[in-house]
Structures are given as C-alpha cells and as structure tokens.
Design an enzyme around this catalytic site. Structure first.
Site, PDB file in Angstrom:
ATOM      1  N   HIS A 124      36.422  -8.872 -80.074  1.00 56.29           N
ATOM      2  CA  HIS A 124      36.299 -10.305 -80.356  1.00 56.29           C
ATOM      3  C   HIS A 124      37.617 -11.058 -80.166  1.00 56.29           C
ATOM      4  O   HIS A 124      37.623 -12.285 -80.078  1.00 56.29           O
ATOM      5  CB  HIS A 124      35.729 -10.540 -81.761  1.00 56.29           C
ATOM      6  CG  HIS A 124      36.672 -10.278 -82.881  1.00 56.29           C
ATOM      7  ND1 HIS A 124      36.649  -9.121 -83.621  1.00 56.29           N
ATOM      8  CD2 HIS A 124      37.681 -11.018 -83.406  1.00 56.29           C
ATOM      9  CE1 HIS A 124      37.581  -9.172 -84.557  1.00 56.29           C
ATOM     10  NE2 HIS A 124      38.227 -10.312 -84.439  1.00 56.29           N
ATOM     11  N   ASP A 154      33.102  -3.333 -81.370  1.00 53.83           N
ATOM     12  CA  ASP A 154      34.154  -4.353 -81.390  1.00 53.83           C
ATOM     13  C   ASP A 154      35.511  -3.769 -80.988  1.00 53.83           C
ATOM     14  O   ASP A 154      36.524  -4.027 -81.633  1.00 53.83           O
ATOM     15  CB  ASP A 154      34.243  -5.014 -82.772  1.00 53.83           C
ATOM     16  CG  ASP A 154      34.993  -6.346 -82.718  1.00 53.83           C
ATOM     17  OD1 ASP A 154      35.204  -6.861 -81.602  1.00 53.83           O
ATOM     18  OD2 ASP A 154      35.385  -6.846 -83.787  1.00 53.83           O
ATOM     19  N   GLY A 226      44.222 -13.505 -87.293  1.00 56.89           N
ATOM     20  CA  GLY A 226      45.293 -13.140 -86.380  1.00 56.89           C
ATOM     21  C   GLY A 226      45.672 -11.690 -86.484  1.00 56.89           C
ATOM     22  O   GLY A 226      46.333 -11.146 -85.603  1.00 56.89           O
ATOM     23  N   SER A 228      43.351  -9.357 -86.498  1.00 57.71           N
ATOM     24  CA  SER A 228      42.294  -8.592 -85.839  1.00 57.71           C
ATOM     25  C   SER A 228      42.839  -7.801 -84.664  1.00 57.71           C
ATOM     26  O   SER A 228      43.583  -8.314 -83.836  1.00 57.71           O
ATOM     27  CB  SER A 228      41.183  -9.510 -85.341  1.00 57.71           C
ATOM     28  OG  SER A 228      40.404  -9.965 -86.398  1.00 57.71           O
ATOM     29  N   GLY A 284      15.996   8.271 -79.099  1.00 58.16           N
ATOM     30  CA  GLY A 284      14.731   7.600 -78.851  1.00 58.16           C
ATOM     31  C   GLY A 284      13.817   7.613 -80.048  1.00 58.16           C
ATOM     32  O   GLY A 284      12.630   7.953 -79.936  1.00 58.16           O
ATOM     33  N   ILE A 287      14.044   4.848 -87.196  1.00 54.94           N
ATOM     34  CA  ILE A 287      14.226   5.572 -88.460  1.00 54.94           C
ATOM     35  C   ILE A 287      14.227   4.606 -89.633  1.00 54.94           C
ATOM     36  O   ILE A 287      14.379   3.392 -89.454  1.00 54.94           O
ATOM     37  CB  ILE A 287      15.540   6.383 -88.456  1.00 54.94           C
ATOM     38  CG1 ILE A 287      16.739   5.450 -88.234  1.00 54.94           C
ATOM     39  CG2 ILE A 287      15.501   7.476 -87.406  1.00 54.94           C
ATOM     40  CD1 ILE A 287      18.079   6.155 -88.343  1.00 54.94           C
TER      41      ILE A 287
END
Length: 500
Positions: A124, A154, A226, A228, A284, A287
C-alpha cells in the site's frame, strides 16, 4: 475506531512495580540502551517517496465546499447559489472545463535485505505510484524499480541500482518472537525521517480482518503514519516483522500496532524477487470454524478444533484426494490446524506440487489422505452441484425444529432465485422463537445434508432427524446453502409438540 496504515515509532515499556515487601524480579535481558543496535540498523532502513498523477475531481482540488445547512432552510439555497456563482472554472456548479491531473506525493518506509539493492516495503506504500524514490539514511535519493507486489499480504519488493555502498539487514524467525520480548522499530513517521521506537511484543496471531492470511504480531512500539513498510527488529537486530497497520481512533499511535511476521514476509519477498509474482498452494475448499456444538455433533474429541470442510470444489485438489464436505482437517502436511483460519495460511505456504498428508476427522475416527497441492488460480472455479430431482412432495413441517420445508420446484426455484442445478430441500418458513430461528435460518435456505448425509426429499430429512432423536443426540448438523455459499449449522433438536 479504525485500522490505519503504520510504520514504526517507539514507546518504552515500563516494568510493573513490585508489591510492597517483595523484591523486584531482575530483567536479565532488558537492554540498558538501544543506541548500539540503532546505530547498526539505521543505515539499512530507507524512506520511500512516491508520486502519481491524480485526476482532479473538480478542476480545482482546493475549491470550497458548500457549507451544510439544515435541509429545507432558506440558507440551503442561498449558500448553493452564492458558491456556484463564485466557484472557479471547473468547480462543481461552475462552467466546466477539461479536468487537468494533479501530482500527489506520499511517504513510507522500507528496508534493504540485499546489498545488491533489494528493498522490502508494504504494497500500500507504493500502490498506484508513477514514480518511486528510495531515500537512504544519508539522504541520497535513488529512483526505484518495482520488482513485484502481493496485495493479499500487502508486501512489495523494489530494486535500486547504485554504486553507493548499501547496508542490509537479516531476516529473523518470527515464530521465536514471544509475548513480552523487546522489539525495536525504525521508520519514517509523518515524513520526519529515520526515527527509532521500542516496545514489546504485545500479542501474536492477531486477525485484524485485512485478509485471509492475517497473522499479525501486535506491538506497543509506537507506529504512526509513514512507518508503513518499515521493519520490526528483535534484540539481535533481525527483522521479525513488517510494520503495516495501527489501531487508533485518531490516526496516531496509541500503542496498538501490527506487523506482518517475518516468516510469512520472507517467503513472499523471495518469490517476488525471483519471479515477480507469488505462487500459493491451493486445496479448493470452503471452510468454516468448528464450534463446540459442531464438535459435539461430530463427536470430535478435544473440543472445538480444526477446520470444517463446508464444500470441496469439483476437480479441485481436495476433491481429487477424497476430501469431502463434513470432514474436519486436524493436521496438514505435519502442521496442526488449531482453528479454521490457520488452514489457508498453512496451505498457501506449501510449495505447489507437494504431496501433503492430511489428517481428517471423519465418521467418528481419524483418517489420513494425501493431497497434491495445486497453485491458487487467479479466479477460483465454482463447484457444480448435480441436477435436482423432480418434485416429489408438498411442503411439510419438520417437527420440533420450527421449519416448514419442501422439495425444490420450479415455482420455489423462481421465488427464491435458486440455481438450476440446486439440490436438496428448501426451507419455505421459519417459526419465531424456534431452534431454526435461533440459528438465523431463513426461507430460501436449502438443506443439503443432515449429519453429513445427503437429503433430496422431505421424507429423507424427517427420517434423519427422527433417527438422531432416537439416538438421544442433542443436535443435528445441517449443511445449509444459500446465495452466500455453504455453511454447517448445528441445530438443537427440540421435541415435537404433543397433542392436547
């Protein structure tokens, strides 16, 4: 309160005062100063500056807004007319002209993991950027190349090319980071440049509902806007987390920050560096959580644990291995599945093509199957259900449950927007204050299974419920399907109402 983006900052944790008359326990691992470690690590932590062109919403981003007046008051129309006459060209209500893009900038943090110029940060921080610049500790600014991103976790990887000598940091083992351990964060809060903060690991395994792979380390080291993408260090100077989010009512640090564990980040970053994308393992399956009531219905020893298979997609790896709806996954590839949300993380971290043993709880005992882990597709195919049977009966009551059900007819299919291939028994009415109402069952829900056995007619449903009553079972485990998907519902077996 809200989840905001983060980086690192620090507040020093204070030891609890000893009780009167008792000596204070020594803290042999408490550092006298963080300065030596900070001096060693600061050169490897970078500031990240991004810029992008943004289409102005109204030609002038600083165009004044119309004040809010009580609806219907004389001031409402006055304000609107006055501001529309005086807005600059391009503003709402004013004569329109072609909108021109404007340049925006944002700041974040990152850290060097390879002296060849590999930088790790949050996705991000650089998402949507036209230009990315990495600013070193000595304020040298270098244009960065985007190597790859993974929005699901992220994480992003950048590359810088320079003759400038670079300092890199090492990844640590986040599994060894225990609650109460000292940690240190370095980053770029509010664009101030290299800032050091310290605190402790407050909690492990936090789910902040940012994605299916949430497994955050919580820390009270100060993290602000800032920070991050910046690193969270242990006392050996190893990266144990990437600072990513804060929990705050104001946008500033209140001592609740969240970091992506290094053991997850390191694998993702390595894949991005090697190929620019991430290949995740895939089973696949759909749950759901095993509750105490579901565990009781399945006679699962040890209480609520594992991940309950609500649906195995046709032609998916799980279905091919024989895993089916109603199975409970207890262990996957040697790792214990303590709760539902652990399974997606474990599977995703498993190398594609691995033949993994899966320990299941099925029909009152443990079974082991082997599944070949496939790659998570960009768009998961939806499982298909066999064709529905023809109409066989009219709506009927399921005694003691507060349900009226019917076989799926063309009329009910249209009424409840059911799929053409839908199979099962449809609920047409739910009595208030009934066991079914307690579980939020609704008209239009379809009962697919009872106690992991398929039901296609009203008679089959009633027979299975009565059989469970004769066995003195307190509840029945129903597989319910609706527009939101499939889920298991433990339904309390109320006694049928007696006659007068």
């Amino acid at each position: 309160m809200r989840i905001a983006t983060v980086f690192f900052a620090a507040t020093l944790a204070v030891a609890a005062l000893p009780a009167p008359g008792h000596a204070q326990a020594p803290l042999p691992n408490a550092p006298q100063s963080f300065a030596p470690l900070a001096r060693q690590l600061l050169p490897a932590v970078v500031n990240i500056s991004t810029s992008q062109n943004v289409q102005a919403r109204a030609g002038r981003p600083d165009a004044p807004e119309v004040p809010q007046a009580p609806p219907g008051s004389p001031f409402e129309e006055f304000f609107r007319d006055f501001f529309n006459r005086n807005r600059p060209p391009g503003a709402p209500g004013a004569p329109q002209e072609p909108q021109r893009p404007r340049r925006t900038q944002s700041l974040g943090s990152g850290f060097i993991v390879d002296t060849a110029g590999i930088v790790v940060t949050n996705n991000h921080v650089i998402d949507g950027a036209d230009e990315i610049n990495v600013i070193l500790h000595d304020n040298t600014s270098i244009r960065a190349e985007l190597v790859g991103t993974d929005p699901r976790t992220d994480i992003a990887v950048l590359r810088i090319r320079t003759d400038h000598p670079l300092t890199a940091v090492q990844w640590g083992n986040s599994d060894e980071a225990a609650v109460g351990d000292w940690v240190m964060a370095i980053g770029n809060p509010f664009g101030l440049g290299g800032s050091v903060t310290a605190g402790i690991v407050s909690a492990r395994g936090r789910d902040i509902r940012q994605g299916m792979y949430d497994d955050f380390i919580q820390t009270d080291a100060a993290i602000n806007r800032g920070n991050s993408g910046g690193p969270l260090f242990n006392m050996r100077g190893e990266v144990v987390g990437i600072n990513t989010a804060i929990y705050s009512p104001s946008g500033g640090s209140i001592g609740i920050g969240f970091s992506i564990p290094s053991n997850l980040a390191r694998n993702i970053a390595a894949q991005l560096q090697d190929g620019g994308r991430v290949r995740r393992g895939w089973l696949g399956v759909n749950i759901q959580q095993v509750t105490d009531e579901i565990a009781e219905s399945l006679r699962l020893p040890g209480g609520a644990r594992g991940a309950l298979i609500a649906r195995a997609q046709e032609d998916g790896p799980a279905a091919k291995a024989g895993i089916r709806s109603g199975d409970v996954v207890l262990r996957f590839n040697g790792q214990e599945v303590r709760e539902m949300r652990a399974l997606p993380r474990i599977v995703a971290d498993t190398r594609v093509g691995t033949e993994a043993p899966v320990v299941l709880w099925r029909d009152g005992r443990e079974e082991t199957v082997t599944v070949t882990v496939a790659e998570l597709p960009a768009e998961q195919a939806q499982a298909q259900t066999p064709s529905a049977p023809r109409d066989q009966a009219r709506p009927a009551e399921v005694a003691g449950l507060g349900l009226r059900v019917a076989p799926i007819s063309n009329e009910l299919r249209e009424r409840f927007s059911l799929r053409a291939e839908q199979r099962g028994v449809v609920i047409v009415d739910v009595a208030a204050d009934s066991p079914a109402a307690e579980r939020d069952l609704r008209a239009g829900d379809v009962i697919v299974e009872v106690q992991q056995e398929r039901v296609t007619t009203v008679q089959e449903l009633q027979e299975r419920i009565e059989r469970l009553r004769r066995q003195n079972r307190p509840s029945a485990l129903l597989l319910i399907e609706n527009a939101q998907g499939q889920r298991f519902v433990p339904l309390r077996l109320g006694r049928p109402r007696q006659g007068p």
